[in-house]
Enzyme design. Sequence first.
Site: not given
Length: 345
Positions: A171, A245, A341
Amino acid sequence: MSPPTTALQVQQRASLRDFNTFGLPAVAATLVRIASAADVRRVVDHPTFGPAPKFVLGGGSNVVLTRDVAAVVLKIEIPGRRLVREDADAWIVEAGAGEPWADFVAWTLDQGWPGLENLALIPGSVGASPVQNIGAYGVELKDRFDALDAVDLVTGRSVTLTAAECHFGYRDSIFKGLLAGKSVITQVRFRLPRPWRPALGYLELERKMAETGNATPDARTIFDWICAVRRAKLPDPAVIGNAGSFFKNPVVSAEQCRDIIGRDPEIVHYPLPDGSVKLAAGWLIDACGWKGKTVGHAGVYDKQALVLVNRGGASGAEVMTLARAIQESVYGRFGIRLEPEPVIY
Ligand code: EPU
């Protein structure tokens, strides 16, 4: 007289509520719609916008807006998708940064170019996909990446970046670090290997194979399975505001993991090649009792504790208050710091 087609499309005091999937209220002092690389160069050359700080907005699916945006918002709407070439060992397919990711994936399959099916239905735009190296069900963007074109926001020059130059991580990429706010991705090219080989290692796909008795699914079947799995446990941002997320899955040392397993034998964890261990953040949050909870107008999705949602009328500040409370309780119980995130603005 109508403005010439080469003029920039500019809006003052533009609401960003419809441009972020969390549905958070924020106002952009100036919003510029970017339909081409040439538009980016026009911004760079513009007497006011050129020197001003910029905020690059794609599909708005990975951002938490906690305040109004004073920087010039560049809303990326660059269209286009095409087959660049067909090599013996791959299809090279390109899309404009403004194309919705999920539509692009469905289109490649319709054209007979499989390879992106595990990444089906991910919200957001093609241009945002390399920024956080999107990933799901055993495939990451970097596994199907060829190169991208970007325009430098200082010099106005176009550059092409290879995978190595994008510094992809979990990520993560150079666009979240060194190049954050410094360049605009205009086109992304994907390398879809041929012959096609399915990526079926993920538990939920193994479950589907067992359920259906189909051990050799084609790409279209995998696409349908992934869509079904995602719909069953992730909220549709068109219905319930969210940014996917909310936390990254934390990585801990083998010793720390052993210590946690000693106290919580059920913890979901995945050993990594370098000896460290990735923990399921959703499990940690769930274990702290957060699933389905609401604080103010923000909440924790009732089918997946890793996803924070807007229960209606939430502000970015409320979302962050909830996020901090979750971080504190996970730290208090497990000694692990969860990292958000999405980009927090
Ligand atoms: N779990 C719980 N309770 C929960 C949530 C999860 O016990 O409330 C457990 C699950 O049972 C499972 C484990 O935690 O055993 C991991 O959950 P899951 O397989 O759903 O995957 P994830 O780690 O939650 C990651 C990505 C998702 C991606 C899925 C599928 C991150 C931060 N998230 O989620 O990506 O779709 O794997 O590959 O890496 C996103 O980035 O926005 C995103 C949705």
